[in-house]
Every structure is written in C-alpha cells, then in structure tokens.
Write a protein that holds these residues in place. Sequence first.
Motif, PDB file in Angstrom:
ATOM      1  N   ASN A  40       0.826  -1.211   0.000  1.00  0.00           N
ATOM      2  CA  ASN A  40       0.000   0.000   0.000  1.00  0.00           C
ATOM      3  C   ASN A  40       0.858   1.258   0.000  1.00  0.00           C
ATOM      4  OD1 ASN A  40      -1.640  -2.120   2.036  1.00  0.00           O
ATOM      5  ND2 ASN A  40      -2.737  -1.312   0.286  1.00  0.00           N
ATOM      6  N   THR A  41       1.588   1.457  -1.083  1.00  0.00           N
ATOM      7  CA  THR A  41       2.530   2.570  -1.146  1.00  0.00           C
ATOM      8  C   THR A  41       1.843   3.927  -1.246  1.00  0.00           C
ATOM      9  OG1 THR A  41       2.764   2.223  -3.530  1.00  0.00           O
ATOM     10  CG2 THR A  41       4.402   1.178  -2.101  1.00  0.00           C
ATOM     11  N   GLU A  42       0.567   3.964  -1.620  1.00  0.00           N
ATOM     12  CA  GLU A  42      -0.137   5.251  -1.718  1.00  0.00           C
ATOM     13  C   GLU A  42      -0.208   5.940  -0.358  1.00  0.00           C
ATOM     14  OE1 GLU A  42      -1.814   2.285  -2.277  1.00  0.00           O
ATOM     15  OE2 GLU A  42      -1.504   2.141  -4.423  1.00  0.00           O
ATOM     16  N   GLN A  43      -0.328   5.174   0.696  1.00  0.00           N
ATOM     17  CA  GLN A  43      -0.438   5.714   2.047  1.00  0.00           C
ATOM     18  C   GLN A  43       0.917   5.775   2.754  1.00  0.00           C
ATOM     19  OE1 GLN A  43      -3.473   6.692   3.695  1.00  0.00           O
ATOM     20  NE2 GLN A  43      -4.067   6.698   1.551  1.00  0.00           N
ATOM     21  N   LEU A  44       1.914   5.101   2.211  1.00  0.00           N
ATOM     22  CA  LEU A  44       3.190   4.962   2.896  1.00  0.00           C
ATOM     23  C   LEU A  44       3.927   6.281   3.086  1.00  0.00           C
ATOM     24  CD1 LEU A  44       5.174   2.987   4.206  1.00  0.00           C
ATOM     25  CD2 LEU A  44       6.149   2.589   1.937  1.00  0.00           C
ATOM     26  N   GLY A  45       3.912   7.148   2.101  1.00  0.00           N
ATOM     27  CA  GLY A  45       4.652   8.403   2.197  1.00  0.00           C
ATOM     28  C   GLY A  45       4.244   9.242   3.390  1.00  0.00           C
ATOM     29  N   SER A  46       2.942   9.407   3.577  1.00  0.00           N
ATOM     30  CA  SER A  46       2.491  10.217   4.713  1.00  0.00           C
ATOM     31  C   SER A  46       2.813   9.540   6.033  1.00  0.00           C
ATOM     32  CB  SER A  46       0.998  10.516   4.602  1.00  0.00           C
ATOM     33  OG  SER A  46       0.235   9.338   4.694  1.00  0.00           O
ATOM     34  N   HIS A  47       2.760   8.214   6.075  1.00  0.00           N
ATOM     35  CA  HIS A  47       3.072   7.516   7.322  1.00  0.00           C
ATOM     36  C   HIS A  47       4.571   7.489   7.618  1.00  0.00           C
ATOM     37  CE1 HIS A  47      -0.739   6.346   9.018  1.00  0.00           C
ATOM     38  NE2 HIS A  47      -1.174   6.198   7.768  1.00  0.00           N
ATOM     39  N   LEU A  48       5.405   7.541   6.590  1.00  0.00           N
ATOM     40  CA  LEU A  48       6.845   7.681   6.842  1.00  0.00           C
ATOM     41  C   LEU A  48       7.134   9.040   7.465  1.00  0.00           C
ATOM     42  CD1 LEU A  48       8.256   6.038   3.607  1.00  0.00           C
ATOM     43  CD2 LEU A  48       8.602   5.199   5.945  1.00  0.00           C
ATOM     44  N   GLY A  49       6.475  10.075   6.952  1.00  0.00           N
ATOM     45  CA  GLY A  49       6.624  11.404   7.550  1.00  0.00           C
ATOM     46  C   GLY A  49       6.147  11.425   8.991  1.00  0.00           C
ATOM     47  N   ARG A  50       5.018  10.798   9.262  1.00  0.00           N
ATOM     48  CA  ARG A  50       4.495  10.714  10.629  1.00  0.00           C
ATOM     49  C   ARG A  50       5.468   9.918  11.515  1.00  0.00           C
ATOM     50  NH1 ARG A  50      -0.579  11.274  13.086  1.00  0.00           N
ATOM     51  NH2 ARG A  50      -1.505  11.728  11.071  1.00  0.00           N
ATOM     52  N   ALA A  51       6.044   8.861  10.969  1.00  0.00           N
ATOM     53  CA  ALA A  51       6.989   8.041  11.734  1.00  0.00           C
ATOM     54  C   ALA A  51       8.206   8.860  12.160  1.00  0.00           C
ATOM     55  CB  ALA A  51       7.417   6.825  10.909  1.00  0.00           C
ATOM     56  N   LEU A  52       8.699   9.700  11.270  1.00  0.00           N
ATOM     57  CA  LEU A  52       9.817  10.580  11.635  1.00  0.00           C
ATOM     58  C   LEU A  52       9.400  11.533  12.749  1.00  0.00           C
ATOM     59  CD1 LEU A  52      11.183  11.463   8.068  1.00  0.00           C
ATOM     60  CD2 LEU A  52      12.259   9.941   9.760  1.00  0.00           C
ATOM     61  N   GLN A  53       8.209  12.094  12.647  1.00  0.00           N
ATOM     62  CA  GLN A  53       7.698  12.990  13.693  1.00  0.00           C
ATOM     63  C   GLN A  53       7.516  12.249  15.021  1.00  0.00           C
ATOM     64  OE1 GLN A  53       4.053  14.417  11.995  1.00  0.00           O
ATOM     65  NE2 GLN A  53       5.080  15.906  10.654  1.00  0.00           N
ATOM     66  N   ASN A  54       7.217  10.960  14.946  1.00  0.00           N
ATOM     67  CA  ASN A  54       6.993  10.163  16.153  1.00  0.00           C
ATOM     68  C   ASN A  54       8.269   9.540  16.709  1.00  0.00           C
ATOM     69  OD1 ASN A  54       4.270  10.702  16.391  1.00  0.00           O
ATOM     70  ND2 ASN A  54       3.652   8.985  15.107  1.00  0.00           N
ATOM     71  N   GLY A  55       9.432   9.933  16.192  1.00  0.00           N
ATOM     72  CA  GLY A  55      10.691   9.541  16.806  1.00  0.00           C
ATOM     73  C   GLY A  55      11.485   8.446  16.136  1.00  0.00           C
ATOM     74  N   LEU A  56      10.985   7.869  15.068  1.00  0.00           N
ATOM     75  CA  LEU A  56      11.784   6.883  14.337  1.00  0.00           C
ATOM     76  C   LEU A  56      12.790   7.611  13.461  1.00  0.00           C
ATOM     77  CD1 LEU A  56       8.798   4.600  13.573  1.00  0.00           C
ATOM     78  CD2 LEU A  56      10.930   3.741  14.535  1.00  0.00           C
ATOM     79  N   THR A  57      13.918   6.977  13.214  1.00  0.00           N
ATOM     80  CA  THR A  57      14.936   7.564  12.347  1.00  0.00           C
ATOM     81  C   THR A  57      14.805   6.992  10.936  1.00  0.00           C
ATOM     82  OG1 THR A  57      16.589   5.841  12.764  1.00  0.00           O
ATOM     83  CG2 THR A  57      16.538   7.727  14.313  1.00  0.00           C
ATOM     84  N   GLN A  58      15.389   7.681   9.992  1.00  0.00           N
ATOM     85  CA  GLN A  58      15.418   7.172   8.623  1.00  0.00           C
ATOM     86  C   GLN A  58      16.069   5.795   8.590  1.00  0.00           C
ATOM     87  OE1 GLN A  58      17.140   9.906   5.809  1.00  0.00           O
ATOM     88  NE2 GLN A  58      15.806  11.581   6.439  1.00  0.00           N
ATOM     89  N   GLU A  59      17.146   5.623   9.333  1.00  0.00           N
ATOM     90  CA  GLU A  59      17.860   4.346   9.343  1.00  0.00           C
ATOM     91  C   GLU A  59      16.975   3.228   9.874  1.00  0.00           C
ATOM     92  OE1 GLU A  59      19.089   7.248  10.675  1.00  0.00           O
ATOM     93  OE2 GLU A  59      20.494   7.679   9.043  1.00  0.00           O
ATOM     94  N   GLU A  60      16.207   3.499  10.928  1.00  0.00           N
ATOM     95  CA  GLU A  60      15.304   2.479  11.471  1.00  0.00           C
ATOM     96  C   GLU A  60      14.210   2.122  10.475  1.00  0.00           C
ATOM     97  OE1 GLU A  60      15.391   3.273  16.262  1.00  0.00           O
ATOM     98  OE2 GLU A  60      14.355   4.745  14.992  1.00  0.00           O
ATOM     99  N   LEU A  61      13.686   3.108   9.791  1.00  0.00           N
ATOM    100  CA  LEU A  61      12.618   2.865   8.825  1.00  0.00           C
ATOM    101  C   LEU A  61      13.135   2.106   7.607  1.00  0.00           C
ATOM    102  CD1 LEU A  61      10.852   6.275   9.271  1.00  0.00           C
ATOM    103  CD2 LEU A  61       9.891   4.035   9.858  1.00  0.00           C
TER     104      LEU A  61
END
Length: 110
Positions: free
Chosen positions: A58-79
């Motif tokens: 479901n890549t259509e929704q993934l972009g916004s959730h990656l941005g939210r994940a960064l805001q919620n404390g995950l790092t790019q490396e973890e993602l």
Amino acid sequence: MAENPKQVGGGRKMFGDFAPKLAELTDDMLFEDVWNRPELSPRDRSLITVAVLTAGGNTEQLGSHLGRALQNGLTQEELIEAITHVTLYAGWPKGMSAMGVAKSVFTNNT
C-alpha cells in the motif's frame, strides 16, 4: 514517562467535502481513538503501520506515514531497516516499491 504527542488525522482536510463519513471515521475513530490509545506509543504504532503498509503493498499511504513516523521519533535508518526486513517476508516487489517511496520522502525531507 513522558506524555506522547496527540496524533491527529487529516481525513476531513482531505475528503471532508467529498466523502464526509470516511473523513469522520478517519479522524474520529482511527486517529482520535486508536492512534491515541496508551497501550502503544506513537513511535511503535508508526513502526507497525509502516511494516503493514509495506507488506500489503500500500505505497499510496506509505509516504504520509513515513513522515508521521519521523515525527513520532523513528529515524530514517530504522525505517529503512524495517522496510528491508519486511521485504524478505512480504515479497521483493513490495519492498522495492516501499523503499522507492522512502527514498523519495527522505531525500525530499533533507
């Protein structure tokens, strides 16, 4: 324990005038209720969401959730590592598509 930032949906902003019930459910049930339950942190919920979206393709929704994940404390490396890990279970095409979204999000965020 520090209080988690309140998670807010964007359903009404995206679809309020077009699909008001879906917008209401997105904002009031998914985000107001589920995302703000104390049993999991927003960081954990973001990691789970990225993994599930990747596994489902479901890549259509993934972009916004990656941005939210960064805001919620995950790092790019973890993602990136999470997507790599999921790829081996969910399938190469899904993982490669998800990593393409991550690359786009992360290179446009820097």
